[in-house]
Design a protein around this motif. Structure first.
Motif, PDB file in Angstrom:
ATOM      1  N   UNK A 126     -45.455   5.798 110.897  1.00 43.51           N
ATOM      2  CA  UNK A 126     -44.430   5.211 110.035  1.00 43.51           C
ATOM      3  C   UNK A 126     -43.169   4.889 110.842  1.00 43.51           C
ATOM      4  N   UNK A 127     -42.906   5.698 111.877  1.00 40.33           N
ATOM      5  CA  UNK A 127     -41.790   5.378 112.767  1.00 40.33           C
ATOM      6  C   UNK A 127     -42.054   4.071 113.515  1.00 40.33           C
ATOM      7  N   UNK A 128     -43.274   3.903 114.017  1.00 39.58           N
ATOM      8  CA  UNK A 128     -43.630   2.674 114.723  1.00 39.58           C
ATOM      9  C   UNK A 128     -43.534   1.462 113.794  1.00 39.58           C
ATOM     10  N   UNK A 129     -43.874   1.664 112.512  1.00 42.16           N
ATOM     11  CA  UNK A 129     -43.753   0.561 111.560  1.00 42.16           C
ATOM     12  C   UNK A 129     -42.309   0.066 111.466  1.00 42.16           C
ATOM     13  N   UNK A 130     -41.360   0.978 111.539  1.00 41.69           N
ATOM     14  CA  UNK A 130     -39.955   0.593 111.486  1.00 41.69           C
ATOM     15  C   UNK A 130     -39.534  -0.268 112.656  1.00 41.69           C
ATOM     16  N   UNK A 131     -40.261  -0.176 113.777  1.00 39.40           N
ATOM     17  CA  UNK A 131     -39.950  -0.994 114.959  1.00 39.40           C
ATOM     18  C   UNK A 131     -40.710  -2.325 114.967  1.00 39.40           C
ATOM     19  N   UNK A 132     -41.455  -2.626 113.904  1.00 35.11           N
ATOM     20  CA  UNK A 132     -42.279  -3.848 113.875  1.00 35.11           C
ATOM     21  C   UNK A 132     -41.408  -5.088 114.008  1.00 35.11           C
ATOM     22  N   UNK A 133     -41.822  -5.982 114.904  1.00 38.41           N
ATOM     23  CA  UNK A 133     -41.108  -7.234 115.103  1.00 38.41           C
ATOM     24  C   UNK A 133     -41.970  -8.461 114.838  1.00 38.41           C
ATOM     25  N   UNK A 134     -43.226  -8.191 114.423  1.00 46.15           N
ATOM     26  CA  UNK A 134     -44.080  -9.304 114.018  1.00 46.15           C
ATOM     27  C   UNK A 134     -45.068  -8.810 112.963  1.00 46.15           C
ATOM     28  N   UNK A 135     -45.711  -9.748 112.315  1.00 42.51           N
ATOM     29  CA  UNK A 135     -46.602  -9.451 111.193  1.00 42.51           C
ATOM     30  C   UNK A 135     -47.740  -8.526 111.602  1.00 42.51           C
TER      31      UNK A 135
END
Length: 518
Positions: A126-135
């Motif tokens: 869920x932390x990595x999801x917060x860093x998402x920069x593309x779809x």
């Protein structure tokens, strides 16, 4: 009534039971003795674990519309619903693929390690999801979160194993309350804390970490909570019995030189064990369980589609039939809904459940939900404070109804099977419900996008079509609560009947403890 006395001798209720000193299940078997009190410590810890797992599921819905916009993956905002639905469904697709496997792992290695892995998965993915920069990064991190989060099924089995027959329904209702609360507080958290540099420029300056990653802050808040819950959960006792014949010791006061006692301690003959297994009715041949499972899955589809559509409807422009709310507006409404649900579940639901029974507690809110959801598009014609107040009221009612339905459905499922099949039943229900919950956001997002493209049709234009379909799914759920789909026998536990007076007193005490904690 107090909690279980951890100083009392273990397994003293039956002197003919063999004791395995290295078995974690045997060490904690006193929790299931007839005179054991409510295991408040274990129940509250599991409550927090389930809350930690459910918060990330829906915390992204208030800002997904804007997140996909920032990915610049569509040519028109009317197509955003398809991509929003794909991200929302990714978690449930992953969970559907592994829920049964995590249940098998919990049966082999223990409930506690699987629940702890679920909390760790929230911290990482869920932390990595917060860093998402593309779809695609957003889809992948959500999928991996669902793949490694097998917490829900073992949690339901765990609360049954740390309590006696009088308190098993109480434990299941606690999980339902926690799950429903997480699905409501999650969007409130996402609504308030997403895009912090735009909402709180005095605190989060331009160019800061949260300006570059505008959806990271709600994920980090979930992560911090999950870390705290993980730390607390290490003290949970394991309940799985792990027996090796070499470990077996005779119970206290039983002589090993007495041939009669030795025979009683010997394992059952293989042919007798096989005969008993043949007499055991398979899980999928139990019609009451199938009826409860159908109800649970249909309402899971309805609820996840509703959560997706409601957030999209709130933030979409008024020109497209939406409400034109900001993410903060959605967060305020869902935060209020969460507070109302918490008070209702802790102080009112237990009395309704005892008085009406789980079937009626499921059926009545469905009957009220269907016409209310169908009427949602008419609310968009309002404006100003009247609009906000009406949306807040219907949101509170809808989320109270949904939490009632899920809690009662889980009680029905556990009432439909004997205790030795509840682990498999819970694992199967989580897996199948995950399939429907994956279809819900994807289907809801696609349906919303389709409705946006047909605003001027004569039959069910725009959002009228979207909410009519949600109402129809709710109608199917209502039908499934009647006989012959759901027999009245599921109002009562499968095996021993619980003491109603003891249950009522226990649930009131636990509710007060949870209320003080929260």
């Amino acid at each position: 009534m107090g909690g279980a006395d951890i100083e009392k001798p273990l397994l003293e209720h039956n002197q003919l039971n063999p004791v395995f000193p290295n078995c974690p299940g045997c060490k904690n078997a006193y929790l299931q003795s007839p005179d054991a009190g409510v295991p408040y410590k274990q129940f509250i810890t599991v409550f927090l674990l389930v809350l930690c797992s459910s918060l990330p599921i829906s915390s992204l819905y208030p800002f997904l519309y804007f997140m996909v916009q920032d990915f610049h993956i569509t040519k028109s905002d009317k197509d955003l619903g398809f991509y929003v639905g794909a991200i929302g469904a990714a978690f449930m697709v992953g969970r559907a693929m592994t829920a049964v496997l995590w249940g098998i792992a919990a049966d082999k290695y223990g409930r506690k390690p699987v629940m702890l892995i679920g909390a760790i998965s929230v911290i990482v993915f869920h932390t990595l999801f917060g860093f998402s920069q593309n779809f695609w990064m957003a889809v992948l991190t959500r999928f991996l979160l669902g793949l490694f989060n097998g917490l829900h099924g073992p949690a339901k089995a765990y609360v049954s194993e740390v309590s006696n027959a009088n308190h098993q329904a109480l434990g299941v209702s606690i999980i339902g309350t926690s799950w429903g609360l997480g699905l409501i507080l999650g969007p409130a958290l996402g609504g308030y804390l997403s895009q912090p540099a735009l909402k709180y420029p005095d605190i989060f300056t331009e160019g800061s970490l949260f300006a570059r990653f505008p959806y990271l802050l709600p994920s980090l808040c979930n992560t911090v909570f999950a870390i705290g819950v993980l730390f607390v959960s290490f003290q949970l006792p394991e309940t799985l019995h792990k027996h090796e014949q070499s470990q077996q010791m005779p119970p206290p006061n039983v002589s090993t030189t007495d041939p009669e006692m030795t025979d009683k301690l010997s394992p059952l003959p293989n042919d007798l064990i096989e005969a008993q297994q043949d007499q055991k009715k398979p899980l999928l041949s139990r019609k009451p369980f199938i009826g409860g499972l159908v109800l649970y899955c249909i309402w899971s589809l309805h609820d996840m589609a509703y959560v997706e559509v409601f957030s999209l409807w709130c933030v979409s422009p008024k020109s497209n039939g939406g409400l034109g709310f900001t993410t903060a507006d959605v967060g305020e409404i869902l935060g209020l809904s969460g507070f109302v649900v918490l008070i209702f579940q802790l102080l009112i639901f237990p009395y309704l459940s005892n008085f009406l029974g789980p079937i009626m507690v499921t059926r009545i809110p469905i009957v009220f939900s269907v016409p209310m959801v169908v009427a949602y598009p008419a609310i968009a014609t309002l404006s100003g404070m009247a609009l906000w107040v009406i949306v807040a009221i219907v949101s509170c009612l809808k989320n109270v109804f949904t939490t009632m339905i899920f809690t009662a459905s889980m009680i029905i499922l556990n009432n439909s099977v004997p205790q030795d099949q509840r682990g498999a039943a819970n694992g199967l229900s989580v897996s199948l419900a995950s399939v429907f919950k994956a279809i819900g956001p994807a289907g809801g997002g696609a349906l919303f996008a389709w409705g946006q493209k047909r605003p001027d049709t004569s039959i069910l234009p725009g959002n009228y079509l979207v909410f009519a379909v949600l109402g129809f799914i709710g109608f199917l759920s209502c039908i499934s609560t009647f006989e012959p789909f759901l027999p009245r026998s599921t109002n009562d536990p499968f095996s021993e009947e619980a003491d109603d007076t003891s249950f009522s007193q226990s649930i009131i005490q636990l509710n007060l403890s949870l209320l003080a904690l929260l």
